[in-house]
Write an enzyme that holds these catalytic residues in place. Structure first.
Site, PDB file in Angstrom:
ATOM      1  N   LYS A 113      34.203  13.389  10.840  1.00 35.43           N
ATOM      2  CA  LYS A 113      34.492  13.175  12.258  1.00 35.43           C
ATOM      3  C   LYS A 113      35.929  12.720  12.497  1.00 35.43           C
ATOM      4  O   LYS A 113      36.480  12.937  13.561  1.00 35.43           O
ATOM      5  CB  LYS A 113      33.508  12.172  12.854  1.00 35.43           C
ATOM      6  CG  LYS A 113      32.107  12.752  12.936  1.00 35.43           C
ATOM      7  CD  LYS A 113      31.169  11.881  13.737  1.00 35.43           C
ATOM      8  CE  LYS A 113      29.836  12.568  13.943  1.00 35.43           C
ATOM      9  NZ  LYS A 113      29.030  12.641  12.697  1.00 35.43           N
TER      10      LYS A 113
HETATM   11  C1  LIG Z   1      28.037  13.596  12.502  1.00 37.50           C
HETATM   12  C2  LIG Z   1      27.637  13.910  11.127  1.00 37.50           C
HETATM   13  C3  LIG Z   1      26.906  15.087  10.808  1.00 37.50           C
HETATM   14  C4  LIG Z   1      26.402  16.035  11.866  1.00 37.50           C
HETATM   15  O1  LIG Z   1      27.447  16.767  12.484  1.00 37.50           O
HETATM   16  P1  LIG Z   1      27.202  17.515  13.870  1.00 37.50           P
HETATM   17  O2  LIG Z   1      28.543  17.968  14.286  1.00 37.50           O
HETATM   18  O3  LIG Z   1      26.637  16.464  14.799  1.00 37.50           O
HETATM   19  O4  LIG Z   1      26.244  18.623  13.631  1.00 37.50           O
HETATM   20  C5  LIG Z   1      26.625  15.342   9.480  1.00 37.50           C
HETATM   21  N1  LIG Z   1      27.021  14.500   8.501  1.00 37.50           N
HETATM   22  C6  LIG Z   1      27.722  13.374   8.757  1.00 37.50           C
HETATM   23  C7  LIG Z   1      28.105  12.491   7.632  1.00 37.50           C
HETATM   24  C8  LIG Z   1      28.057  13.029  10.072  1.00 37.50           C
HETATM   25  O5  LIG Z   1      28.756  11.909  10.320  1.00 37.50           O
END
Ligand SMILES: *Cc1c(COP(=O)(O)O)cnc(C)c1O
Length: 469
Positions: A113
């Site tokens: 993210k």
């Molecule tokens: C947010 C997150 C996801 C999921 O990603 P999306 O974009 O919501 O599908 C998967 N793994 C981790 C470690 C995350 O922080």
């Protein structure tokens, strides 16, 4: 480029208009009026670009109201080796021939993210400065999103962050990452309740339109379009790193929750990147796997959402999924509005007999699978044994399903969405030892922490905000 709403009724807006916003006025999500197409010569020219330049070349299609020089400078300021550990930003690690990990988790909070959020923080600051505006971000987090947002917005001018988190329910590492921040523009509110209480409180505050406007409240949640666009970049980066020429197709495996990451892959494919398969992996919360297997979409209630060992995928309603459906029903906003009315009134919809299903099955490249706790544990062990690498539980879900669906001769790129250091307990269960920690993260749990503990009452939260926002 103009943006419209997935439900077809909101006015055309620019990238800057939608940058700071959540839902479109008609309840839908912002989407571009048409997909930009990258020509073959342009794609060839992009192959060897360094990450910041690639980010600029991809994002400029979507942010064409941003003066090019400014966007370029922001990308260069964002994607540095100091922040992401290497100049490649998302280096490709090869497990074996045609089977790779794309390391997207080397930013400040050790989850993918950060890639989008760091860019968003700099875009925000730039636009707010230009427009002479201020914003107060109000959000709720169960761990990853909140800390990524705080690390991206700390110390930024014209922005304050008020982040609600469930008191005593995050991992010690996540807690340290958030509450360890000592910045005057970051406010951590530990709510004596669960994540849903936090989310309900944010909703209740936002429902008071007068209050929201008076205190300039905004959000940085997973439906933010700029976040999706910033994520498109590493699909290009991963593709170029795993192939020798733009004649070769490649596939991606993506651990999914809110459908933001994999939707960015879909956008890259629509732009002309030769992606063969987009493999969606869920955990026990398998709403999306069920959809891609059957054509039926049945979001679960919060109470039916399982708490799993890949907690960032414990999602019952995938917010970005609406953007995908909009694209698959030929961008028909009326139809999307009707489908989501079915969700509200009947708990879901069924596309299996619709012509959109043919498109999803035959053209979209999507495939899916579900990975359970024991799969995660077994995959973490297997990857350690076969390749000497330690992966986190979310990445393991992707590797599990990606490995099942990969084809000989086509590179499969599994997106690493977090580092194992964030999820020690599961790694210890799988390997009997603690995962490695990147330099600088040793002992962060022992550093001083700062947060304000509050109850679940909304008036008290409003008072808190009114005094500080
Ligand atoms: C947010 C997150 C996801 C999921 O990603 P999306 O974009 O919501 O599908 C998967 N793994 C981790 C470690 C995350 O922080």
């Amino acid at each position: 480029m103009k943006y419209v709403s997935t439900r077809g009724r909101a006015a055309n807006q620019s990238f800057t208009d939608i940058l700071l916003e959540g839902l479109a006025a008609d309840g839908g999500l912002a989407v571009p009026e048409q997909w930009p197409r990258i020509t073959r010569p342009k794609l060839d020219a992009m192959r060897d670009l360094p990450y910041p330049r690639l980010a600029f070349e991809v994002m400029r299609f979507f942010a064409d109201d941003f003066p090019g020089g400014e966007l370029k400078a922001i990308a260069e300021r964002t994607y540095t080796a100091e922040v992401f550990g290497t100049p490649e930003i998302t280096p490709l690690r090869t497990l074996e021939d045609n089977f790779h990990l794309l390391a997207c988790s080397n930013g400040p909070t050790l989850a993918f993210k950060d890639i989008a959020m760091q860019m968003l923080g700099n875009l925000f600051e730039h636009v707010l400065e230009k427009q002479g505006r201020e914003i107060n971000i109000l959000g709720a987090t169960s761990g990853d999103t909140g800390s990524s947002a705080e690390h991206a917005l700390k110390g930024k001018r014209r922005v304050k962050v008020f982040m609600l988190s469930p008191h005593g329910r995050m991992s010690p590492f996540q807690r340290a990452q958030m509450y360890g921040l000592d910045e005057p523009n970051i406010f951590n509110l530990a709510v004596k309740g669960v994540f849903d209480d936090c989310q309900d409180m944010v909703k209740a505050v936002n429902a008071d339109a007068g209050f929201k406007e008076r205190h300039r409240l905004g959000a940085v949640n997973s439906i933010n379009w700029a976040r999706v666009v910033a994520q498109v970049v590493y699909y290009f980066k991963g593709y170029f790193a795993a192939t020798r020429s733009n004649d070769e197709p490649a596939s991606f495996a993506v651990p999914s929750g809110n459908f933001g990451n994999i939707f960015a892959g879909h956008v890259a494919k629509r732009m002309g990147l030769p992606i063969k398969r987009l493999v969606l992996a869920t955990n026990e919360n398998d709403v999306l796997d069920e959809f891609f297997r059957t054509g039926r979409y049945r979001p679960r209630k919060t109470a039916e959402t399982h708490a799993t060992s890949s907690p960032s995928m414990d999602i019952s309603k995938a917010s970005n999924f609406e953007r995908f459906i909009w694209d698959m029903v030929d961008q028909d906003g009326e139809k999307v509005a009707w489908l989501w009315k079915q969700v509200d009134e009947k708990g879901g919809f069924d596309l299996s007999t619709d012509k959109a299903w043919e498109k999803i099955e035959e053209d979209s490249g999507f495939a899916s699978g579900r990975s359970l706790h024991e799969d995660r544990i077994a995959t973490i062990r297997q990857v350690k044994k076969d390749y000497g690498m330690v992966i986190d539980p979310h990445t393991a879900d992707g590797v599990k399903i990606g490995n099942r669906i990969r084809e000989r001769g086509t590179p499969m790129i599994c997106i690493e969405t977090a580092l194992p250091a964030k999820f020690e307990a599961t790694i210890v269960e799988a390997l009997g030892e603690r995962p490695p920690r990147p330099a600088g993260y040793e002992g962060i749990e022992d550093r001083p922490q700062r947060c304000d503990v509050i109850g679940t009452d909304v008036p008290a939260l409003k008072e808190y905000l009114a005094a500080r926002a």
